[in-house]
Write an enzyme that holds these catalytic residues in place. Structure first.
Site, short mmCIF file in Angstrom:
data_model
loop_
_atom_site.label_atom_id
_atom_site.label_comp_id
_atom_site.label_asym_id
_atom_site.label_seq_id
_atom_site.Cartn_x
_atom_site.Cartn_y
_atom_site.Cartn_z
N LYS A 171 7.87 22.98 44.33
CA LYS A 171 8.45 23.88 45.24
C LYS A 171 9.83 24.48 45.15
O LYS A 171 10.12 25.40 45.47
CB LYS A 171 8.54 23.46 46.60
CG LYS A 171 7.08 22.99 47.19
CD LYS A 171 6.66 24.52 47.53
CE LYS A 171 4.99 24.10 47.45
NZ LYS A 171 4.21 25.45 46.90
N HIS A 215 -3.89 28.97 36.77
CA HIS A 215 -4.50 27.77 37.12
C HIS A 215 -5.18 27.81 38.54
O HIS A 215 -4.44 28.39 39.68
CB HIS A 215 -3.53 26.65 37.05
CG HIS A 215 -3.46 25.82 35.72
ND1 HIS A 215 -3.77 24.72 35.67
CD2 HIS A 215 -3.17 26.64 34.58
CE1 HIS A 215 -3.65 24.48 34.27
NE2 HIS A 215 -3.46 25.73 33.73
N TYR A 264 0.42 24.40 48.37
CA TYR A 264 0.69 24.40 47.02
C TYR A 264 0.80 25.73 46.21
O TYR A 264 1.56 26.14 45.49
CB TYR A 264 -0.42 23.50 46.22
CG TYR A 264 0.24 22.97 45.01
CD1 TYR A 264 0.00 23.91 43.91
CD2 TYR A 264 0.49 21.66 44.58
CE1 TYR A 264 0.59 23.69 42.61
CE2 TYR A 264 1.05 21.33 43.37
CZ TYR A 264 1.07 22.18 42.51
OH TYR A 264 1.43 21.79 41.24
N TYR A 266 -2.28 14.88 39.12
CA TYR A 266 -1.25 14.35 39.67
C TYR A 266 -1.95 12.64 39.98
O TYR A 266 -3.06 12.77 40.66
CB TYR A 266 -0.89 14.46 41.23
CG TYR A 266 -0.04 15.72 41.19
CD1 TYR A 266 -0.84 16.83 41.22
CD2 TYR A 266 1.25 15.72 41.38
CE1 TYR A 266 0.31 18.22 41.11
CE2 TYR A 266 2.02 16.88 41.56
CZ TYR A 266 1.58 18.11 41.15
OH TYR A 266 2.26 19.31 41.29
N PRO A 276 10.22 17.35 43.06
CA PRO A 276 9.30 18.03 42.42
C PRO A 276 7.86 18.16 42.48
O PRO A 276 7.27 18.90 42.03
CB PRO A 276 9.95 17.69 40.87
CG PRO A 276 10.66 16.74 40.92
CD PRO A 276 10.98 16.45 42.17
P1 FAS Z 1 20.03 26.20 39.56
O1 FAS Z 1 20.65 25.10 39.65
O2 FAS Z 1 18.90 26.54 38.70
O3 FAS Z 1 21.01 27.29 39.09
C1 FAS Z 1 22.20 27.30 39.69
C2 FAS Z 1 23.29 28.05 38.51
O4 FAS Z 1 24.41 28.17 39.20
C3 FAS Z 1 23.44 27.20 37.33
O5 FAS Z 1 22.81 28.16 36.13
C4 FAS Z 1 24.68 26.75 37.38
O6 FAS Z 1 25.19 26.72 35.74
C5 FAS Z 1 25.55 27.96 37.96
N1 FAS Z 1 26.87 27.33 38.70
C6 FAS Z 1 26.87 26.21 39.28
N2 FAS Z 1 28.04 26.31 39.62
C7 FAS Z 1 28.48 27.26 39.21
C8 FAS Z 1 30.22 28.05 39.48
N3 FAS Z 1 31.10 27.39 40.02
N4 FAS Z 1 30.34 29.54 39.17
C9 FAS Z 1 29.40 30.00 38.50
N5 FAS Z 1 28.12 29.59 38.23
C10 FAS Z 1 28.04 28.17 38.63
N6 FAS Z 1 11.54 22.17 40.57
C11 FAS Z 1 10.24 22.36 40.59
O7 FAS Z 1 9.57 23.25 41.06
N7 FAS Z 1 9.37 21.63 39.42
C12 FAS Z 1 10.01 20.94 38.84
O8 FAS Z 1 9.51 20.15 37.97
C13 FAS Z 1 11.52 20.58 38.70
N8 FAS Z 1 12.26 19.87 37.86
C14 FAS Z 1 13.35 19.87 37.98
C15 FAS Z 1 14.29 19.00 36.91
C16 FAS Z 1 15.73 18.91 36.98
C17 FAS Z 1 16.50 18.05 36.07
C18 FAS Z 1 16.34 19.61 38.03
C19 FAS Z 1 17.89 19.70 38.33
C20 FAS Z 1 15.69 20.57 38.97
C21 FAS Z 1 14.19 20.41 38.88
N9 FAS Z 1 13.47 21.49 39.75
C22 FAS Z 1 12.18 21.46 39.73
C23 FAS Z 1 14.14 22.06 40.77
C24 FAS Z 1 14.49 23.48 39.90
O9 FAS Z 1 13.70 24.09 39.49
C25 FAS Z 1 15.19 24.33 40.96
O10 FAS Z 1 14.66 24.27 42.21
C26 FAS Z 1 15.61 25.71 40.47
O11 FAS Z 1 16.48 25.47 39.44
C27 FAS Z 1 16.64 26.13 41.68
O12 FAS Z 1 16.99 27.36 41.22
P2 FAS Z 1 18.72 27.76 41.57
O13 FAS Z 1 18.82 27.73 43.07
O14 FAS Z 1 19.08 29.28 40.89
O15 FAS Z 1 19.57 26.79 41.11
C1 PHB Z 2 5.79 20.89 35.45
O1 PHB Z 2 4.82 21.41 34.67
O2 PHB Z 2 6.98 20.62 35.23
C2 PHB Z 2 5.70 20.36 36.86
C3 PHB Z 2 4.27 20.75 37.42
C4 PHB Z 2 4.03 20.18 38.82
C5 PHB Z 2 4.94 19.71 39.41
C6 PHB Z 2 6.36 19.41 38.95
C7 PHB Z 2 6.41 19.77 37.63
O3 PHB Z 2 4.71 19.09 40.85
#
Ligand code: FAS
Ligand code: PHB
Length: 394
Positions: free
Chosen positions: A299, A76, A387, A203, A295
């Site tokens: 980032k 994009h 971004y 957005y 989100p």
């Molecule tokens: P994660 O939380 O992804 O991974 C951590 C891992 O550790 C998990 O698999 C968990 O099961 C494991 N774990 C936890 N405790 C443990 C233990 N005691 N022992 C072993 N393993 C354990 N970011 C965006 O940029 N755009 C978005 O749209 C967006 N939407 C999101 C929606 C939701 C519902 C959430 C919760 C987050 C969202 N995020 C988004 C942010 C998300 O993408 C995070 O930044 C990303 O998953 C971060 O990755 P990790 O740091 O690896 O953490």
């Molecule tokens: C998504 O595609 O999930 C998305 C895109 C832009 C954002 C957050 C989530 O800022």
């Protein structure tokens, strides 16, 4: 039967941070164990982020795990910001000397990284939850396997990549950590549907609340609307979601939205959170274990990748020639990028969302911000460079 594993780096968590750290360390010939509390299916099916910064997609490509992203990811060249009749396009290549972003679901990145690791014959210990960490001079992680038996990993260093609710940050004494936090008075209600997307990542700010149009592929759309903290998914059948989504976009966008049955619907709270420092003894925090961003700026996933890029470089220098300069600088260096992302995500969240205390003055200020973005290429460049992704530090 309890067993003890000896390795160089123990990684807790197989989300983007843990998996990317394992991938980069393995390429450097560093021995590691990666513990993940959930099953492989669960980890690979979690729907989360969707936008990869330029640096993230380049790192995946350069380290040999970008082939499916190249085939299936969507490059994009910009995003659109809409505010009633106002429209601002942030053109990344024009404003950042050629950078773009790639739309490719976080769960696809996770699948690619898991497949790459398992293809080398190296394991990922799924359904093995870390329960206790010793970050002292003899680092160890005690974990419980699917059968409830406890084991120990002894390592030279520990990568705390276990997300916001993991054990790593919580194993650092409270008096050692400084916490910085903002909880927002709303969340995002997100939907995935097998419908052709509008096209761009758009957005929109509307008096009824924020809305976002995104995508995963030419037949998989991702949409979000700002919702109250008391929102229940049960109160949002698909028809109600589609009606509200269309009301929040200007007509020229709203009429392009193709509706259909949702295949995923979820609510995510919005929070800004940073724990400092990112190091405690021989434990290094990375990703959501250390910080959370709303989100809005896309980032979260990208910060997890930049953290582990810095951490891998530091660990590789240590093991290769005992050079600890990057290890000593890891926290400060990663936090500079974290705070840049926190500020950008907070700024964009403030601009695009309706806050309960947004009075007429505040709304005029935000309208003026939009007008400045419309008029000023310099203002748009500020958005584009953050971004699309700031450069990694040397
Ligand atoms: P994660 O939380 O992804 O991974 C951590 C891992 O550790 C998990 O698999 C968990 O099961 C494991 N774990 C936890 N405790 C443990 C233990 N005691 N022992 C072993 N393993 C354990 N970011 C965006 O940029 N755009 C978005 O749209 C967006 N939407 C999101 C929606 C939701 C519902 C959430 C919760 C987050 C969202 N995020 C988004 C942010 C998300 O993408 C995070 O930044 C990303 O998953 C971060 O990755 P990790 O740091 O690896 O953490
Ligand atoms: C998504 O595609 O999930 C998305 C895109 C832009 C954002 C957050 C989530 O800022």
């Amino acid at each position: 039967m309890s067993e003890t594993i000896r390795t160089q780096v123990a990684i807790i968590g197989a989300g983007p941070a843990g998996l990317m750290l394992a991938h980069l360390l393995q390429r450097s010939g560093i021995e590691l164990v990666i513990l993940e509390s959930r099953s492989r299916d669960y980890v690979e099916s979690r729907v989360r982020a969707g936008v990869l910064e330029h640096g993230t997609s380049e790192l995946l490509r350069e380290t040999g795990v970008g082939e499916r992203m190249r085939r299936e990811g969507l490059v994009h060249r910009g995003i659109a910001l809409r505010f009633n009749d106002r429209s601002v396009r942030i053109d990344f290549p024009d404003l950042t000397d050629g950078k773009t972003v790639t739309v490719y679901g976080q769960q696809e990145v996770v699948k690619d990284l898991i497949a790459a690791r398992l293809a080398t014959g190296a394991p990922i210990l799924f359904e093995c939850a870390a329960v206790a960490i010793d970050a002292g001079d003899e680092p160890s992680v005690r974990y419980r396997d699917a059968g409830g038996a406890e084991h120990v990993v002894r390592a030279d260093f520990i990568g705390g990549c276990d997300g916001f609710h993991g054990v790593s940050r919580h194993s650092i004494p409270k008096e050692t950590l400084k916490i910085f936090e903002r909880a927002y008075p709303f969340g995002w209600l997100g939907i995935m549907s097998e419908t052709p997307p509008v096209g761009d990542v758009i957005y929109a700010r509307h008096e009824r609340g924020f809305a976002l149009a995104s995508l995963r592929n030419p037949n998989l759309s991702r949409y979000y609307i700002q919702c109250g903290l008391d929102t229940e998914i049960a109160d949002w059948p698909d028809d109600r979601f589609w009606d509200e989504l269309k009301r929040r976009f200007p007509d020229d966008i709203g009429r392009k939205i193709v509706t259909g049955p949702s295949i995923e619907k979820s609510i995510a709270p919005l929070r800004s959170f940073v724990a400092e420092p990112l190091r405690y003894g021989r434990l290094f925090l990375a990703g959501d274990a250390a910080h959370i961003v709303p989100p809005t700026g896309a980032k979260g996933l990208n910060l997890a990748i930049s953290d582990v890029f810095y951490l891998q470089r530091a660990l590789a220098a240590h093991f290769a020639n005992g050079d600890d300069r990057y290890l000593e600088r890891y926290s400060d260096m990663a936090l500079r990028r974290v705070w840049a992302a926190e500020r950008f995500s907070w700024w964009l969240t403030k601009l695009l969302h309706v806050f309960p205390d947004d009075d007429a003055f505040e709304t005029r200020i935000k309208l003026s911000e939009f007008d400045h973005l419309h008029r000023s290429k310099h203002a748009r460049a500020m958005v584009a460079e953050q971004y699309a992704g700031l450069p990694f530090e040397d």
